[in-house]
Design a protein around this motif. Structure first.
Motif, PDB file in Angstrom:
ATOM      1  N   ASP A 122       0.834  -1.200   0.000  1.00  8.70           N
ATOM      2  CA  ASP A 122       0.000   0.000   0.000  1.00  8.70           C
ATOM      3  C   ASP A 122       0.874   1.257   0.000  1.00  8.70           C
ATOM      4  N   GLY A 123       1.760   1.344   0.956  1.00  5.44           N
ATOM      5  CA  GLY A 123       2.646   2.507   1.025  1.00  5.44           C
ATOM      6  C   GLY A 123       4.097   2.174   0.801  1.00  5.44           C
ATOM      7  N   MET A 124       4.378   0.957   0.296  1.00  6.05           N
ATOM      8  CA  MET A 124       5.751   0.481   0.096  1.00  6.05           C
ATOM      9  C   MET A 124       6.555   0.603   1.397  1.00  6.05           C
ATOM     10  N   THR A 125       5.983   0.083   2.477  1.00  8.65           N
ATOM     11  CA  THR A 125       6.613   0.150   3.788  1.00  8.65           C
ATOM     12  C   THR A 125       7.446  -1.097   4.034  1.00  8.65           C
ATOM     13  N   LEU A 126       8.588  -0.914   4.678  1.00 11.07           N
ATOM     14  CA  LEU A 126       9.441  -2.034   5.060  1.00 11.07           C
ATOM     15  C   LEU A 126       8.940  -2.565   6.396  1.00 11.07           C
ATOM     16  N   GLU A 127       8.505  -3.802   6.406  1.00  9.28           N
ATOM     17  CA  GLU A 127       7.904  -4.394   7.602  1.00  9.28           C
ATOM     18  C   GLU A 127       8.857  -5.424   8.212  1.00  9.28           C
ATOM     19  N   GLU A 128       8.425  -6.663   8.437  1.00  4.05           N
ATOM     20  CA  GLU A 128       9.280  -7.646   9.095  1.00  4.05           C
ATOM     21  C   GLU A 128      10.554  -7.902   8.285  1.00  4.05           C
ATOM     22  N   ASN A 129      11.650  -8.059   9.015  1.00  4.06           N
ATOM     23  CA  ASN A 129      12.947  -8.340   8.393  1.00  4.06           C
ATOM     24  C   ASN A 129      13.679  -9.347   9.264  1.00  4.06           C
ATOM     25  N   ASN A 130      14.396 -10.271   8.634  1.00  2.00           N
ATOM     26  CA  ASN A 130      15.159 -11.227   9.428  1.00  2.00           C
ATOM     27  C   ASN A 130      16.348 -11.731   8.626  1.00  2.00           C
ATOM     28  N   THR A 131      17.427 -12.049   9.335  1.00  2.00           N
ATOM     29  CA  THR A 131      18.612 -12.661   8.747  1.00  2.00           C
ATOM     30  C   THR A 131      18.791 -14.031   9.370  1.00  2.00           C
ATOM     31  N   LEU A 132      18.911 -15.055   8.538  1.00  2.00           N
ATOM     32  CA  LEU A 132      18.956 -16.434   9.009  1.00  2.00           C
ATOM     33  C   LEU A 132      20.192 -17.137   8.468  1.00  2.00           C
ATOM     34  N   GLU A 133      20.958 -17.765   9.372  1.00  2.00           N
ATOM     35  CA  GLU A 133      22.063 -18.598   8.920  1.00  2.00           C
ATOM     36  C   GLU A 133      21.519 -19.936   8.438  1.00  2.00           C
ATOM     37  N   ILE A 134      22.106 -20.430   7.340  1.00  2.00           N
ATOM     38  CA  ILE A 134      21.654 -21.682   6.738  1.00  2.00           C
ATOM     39  C   ILE A 134      22.805 -22.679   6.783  1.00  2.00           C
ATOM     40  N   PRO A 135      22.555 -23.894   7.254  1.00  2.00           N
ATOM     41  CA  PRO A 135      23.637 -24.876   7.300  1.00  2.00           C
ATOM     42  C   PRO A 135      23.978 -25.414   5.924  1.00  2.00           C
ATOM     43  N   SER A 136      25.176 -25.983   5.785  1.00  2.00           N
ATOM     44  CA  SER A 136      25.488 -26.740   4.593  1.00  2.00           C
ATOM     45  C   SER A 136      24.718 -28.061   4.628  1.00  2.00           C
ATOM     46  N   PHE A 137      24.528 -28.652   3.457  1.00  2.00           N
ATOM     47  CA  PHE A 137      23.795 -29.903   3.344  1.00  2.00           C
ATOM     48  C   PHE A 137      24.774 -31.042   3.056  1.00  2.00           C
ATOM     49  N   GLU A 138      24.261 -32.242   2.939  1.00  2.00           N
ATOM     50  CA  GLU A 138      25.123 -33.392   2.669  1.00  2.00           C
ATOM     51  C   GLU A 138      25.905 -33.179   1.378  1.00  2.00           C
ATOM     52  N   GLU A 139      27.078 -33.786   1.304  1.00  2.00           N
ATOM     53  CA  GLU A 139      28.006 -33.656   0.193  1.00  2.00           C
ATOM     54  C   GLU A 139      28.455 -32.206   0.002  1.00  2.00           C
ATOM     55  N   ASN A 140      28.325 -31.424   1.094  1.00  2.00           N
ATOM     56  CA  ASN A 140      28.767 -30.030   1.123  1.00  2.00           C
ATOM     57  C   ASN A 140      28.058 -29.135   0.112  1.00  2.00           C
ATOM     58  N   TYR A 141      26.834 -29.483  -0.245  1.00  2.00           N
ATOM     59  CA  TYR A 141      26.020 -28.540  -0.995  1.00  2.00           C
ATOM     60  C   TYR A 141      25.662 -27.365  -0.096  1.00  2.00           C
ATOM     61  N   HIS A 142      25.579 -26.173  -0.678  1.00  2.00           N
ATOM     62  CA  HIS A 142      25.121 -25.008   0.064  1.00  2.00           C
ATOM     63  C   HIS A 142      24.105 -24.239  -0.770  1.00  2.00           C
ATOM     64  N   ILE A 143      23.158 -23.610  -0.103  1.00  2.00           N
ATOM     65  CA  ILE A 143      22.140 -22.809  -0.789  1.00  2.00           C
ATOM     66  C   ILE A 143      22.765 -21.488  -1.228  1.00  2.00           C
ATOM     67  N   TRP A 144      22.565 -21.148  -2.485  1.00  2.00           N
ATOM     68  CA  TRP A 144      23.109 -19.880  -2.982  1.00  2.00           C
ATOM     69  C   TRP A 144      22.018 -18.976  -3.567  1.00  2.00           C
ATOM     70  N   ARG A 145      20.793 -19.502  -3.702  1.00  2.00           N
ATOM     71  CA  ARG A 145      19.719 -18.659  -4.217  1.00  2.00           C
ATOM     72  C   ARG A 145      18.379 -19.190  -3.719  1.00  2.00           C
ATOM     73  N   ILE A 146      17.477 -18.270  -3.387  1.00  2.00           N
ATOM     74  CA  ILE A 146      16.086 -18.597  -3.075  1.00  2.00           C
ATOM     75  C   ILE A 146      15.195 -17.633  -3.839  1.00  2.00           C
ATOM     76  N   ASP A 147      13.971 -18.063  -4.151  1.00  2.00           N
ATOM     77  CA  ASP A 147      13.060 -17.177  -4.881  1.00  2.00           C
ATOM     78  C   ASP A 147      11.665 -17.794  -4.925  1.00  2.00           C
ATOM     79  N   ASN A 148      10.731 -16.988  -5.418  1.00  2.00           N
ATOM     80  CA  ASN A 148       9.361 -17.400  -5.727  1.00  2.00           C
ATOM     81  C   ASN A 148       8.592 -18.026  -4.572  1.00  2.00           C
TER      82      ASN A 148
END
Length: 425
Positions: free
Chosen positions: A179-205
């Motif tokens: 409505d007013g382009m207001t910045l509301e909830e915000n959070n920073t989250l650490e993400i662990p590595s996964f098996e075989e040392n895969y790591h998340i590098w992108r999230i979307d949608n």
């Protein structure tokens, strides 16, 4: 489904939860916070959006039309240039009366009143770069009132002997009031590595259902021998989940039926159906997966290649029109997704019967950047489709029919060299 993380000491995290069991209970207005694409027949305007230059920074232009069933639509000296640095990431309101744009590379989000033709009035703007720490976040409009902005930061970790140990990932999540382009909830989250040392590098949608936000995920591995990241899509397809709107309580679920990324590419990927289940697409091989009661239903799988009678199929995302029916811009993965191959088409899928039908469209299609379609007042699903460098048309698909010819050909679309239609909003 349990995820095998690296040890919490190595990942620098304690107590990362896995998602299982029931979801948080629905609120009375839960139906208003599900994926808003496509709108459902309320349009005052159809916003047709056109892009120029498929390499590097691209220009984006919009026109608002009350009727796209006939006539000709041209962007030769016409249209409102939507502000962008690298690209414009656009969403429309269900009525077509408002247009929202994230200037990717500029870190700004704009809201416009749609007045018809090339007349768009900027109502407000907000700078998300400071909150996100980058001018290149991604975003998704998740309801008529809110959008989620998101980015991932990664940093390689080394021991005291300068030996690579793992890659640390950090998600920055921001809720924006439209409505007013207001910045509301915000959070920073650490993400662990996964098996075989895969790591998340992108999230979307992301999409919202039952007090949770479900994000598509892409992973990769770092090769310390070469100093390069490796994009092997051999990991289990994964969804990141947080509570909404607080953007807390990070959890993950993984599919037993598919491998590879789930975040899509500019096209919507996750949709909630009328029963409250979530269906999403994987990229390559393209499969529709189901999330029910907060976890993957591994008894469900719609393999597009099998359903279409093809060898390999890839896709960026899909559009849900209701009652189990959707439309998927797909490509023949034996040829590839690139413009030189132009091996794209559109399929009508039925997520309940597990069937898919190739629509009889022109050849020489390239839909890598295609982003939006809408259900009109007549119940038809509208897409802007043009062969490379040629005239095209608005196609008005009939979701109630299983025929590959179940569409009307609408307004003619002018086109040009290295230009393309982003969609109808």
């Amino acid at each position: 489904m349990k995820i095998n993380f690296l040890s919490t000491a190595k990942a620098g995290l304690m107590g990362v939860a896995l998602l299982s069991g029931t979801l948080i209970g629905c609120s009375s207005d839960d139906d208003s916070v599900s994926t808003p694409t496509p709108p459902t027949g309320e349009q005052s305007y159809y916003n047709v959006v056109f892009g120029v230059s498929s390499e590097g920074n691209s220009g984006t232009y919009a026109q608002a039309l009350e009727n796209i069933s006939e006539g000709e639509i041209s962007f030769n000296g016409e249209g409102f240039e939507v502000p962008s640095v690298r690209t414009a990431r656009i969403y429309g309101s269900p009525s077509g009366d408002f247009l929202y744009n994230l200037s990717y590379g500029g870190g700004m989000i704009y809201k416009y009143k749609v007045n018809g033709g090339a007349n768009y009035t900027q109502l407000t703007e907000t700078n998300v770069q400071i909150a996100m720490g980058t001018a290149y976040p991604r975003w998704t409009v998740v309801s008529k009132d809110n959008a989620l902005v998101h980015t991932i930061n990664t940093e390689n970790q080394y021991d005291e002997n300068d030996n690579y140990t793992f890659t640390k990932s950090e998600a920055i999540l921001q809720n924006v009031g439209l409505d007013g382009m207001t910045l509301e909830e915000n959070n920073t989250l650490e993400i662990p590595s996964f098996e075989e040392n895969y790591h998340i590098w992108r999230i979307d949608n992301p999409t919202i259902k039952n007090g949770k936000a479900y994000y598509g995920v892409a992973m990769r591995q770092f090769d310390p021998a070469t100093g390069e990241n490796v994009n092997l899509e051999t990991y289990k397809s994964t969804t990141m989940v947080v509570d909404y709107p607080s953007l807390t309580n990070l959890e993950f679920i993984q599919s037993e039926n598919a491998l590879g990324s789930t975040y899509g590419y500019r096209t919507p990927v996750y949709h909630a159906d009328e029963a409250g289940d979530i269906y999403h697409l994987t990229s390559n091989p393209a499969k529709v997966l189901k999330i029910a009661n907060g976890d993957y239903d591994n008894g469900y799988e719609l393999d597009l290649a099998q359903a279409l009678g093809m060898q390999e199929v890839g896709a960026n995302g899909w559009f849900y029109t209701g009652n189990g029916i959707g439309y998927v811009p797909y490509y023949d993965a034996t040829l590839g997704k690139d413009k030189e191959q132009a091996a794209w088409g559109v399929a009508r899928i039925d997520i309940y019967s597990g069937t898919a039908v190739k629509m009889n469209l022109p050849d020489n299609l390239w839909m890598w950047y295609y982003q939006s379609g809408v259900v009109g007042k007549d119940g038809k699903f509208n897409m802007a489709i043009t062969p490379l460098g040629q005239q095209g048309n608005i196609y008005k698909f009939d979701p109630t029919s299983t025929s590959p010819d179940a569409f009307e050909v609408g307004a003619e679309l002018d086109n040009g060299a290295d230009s393309f239609y982003l969609g109808v909003y």
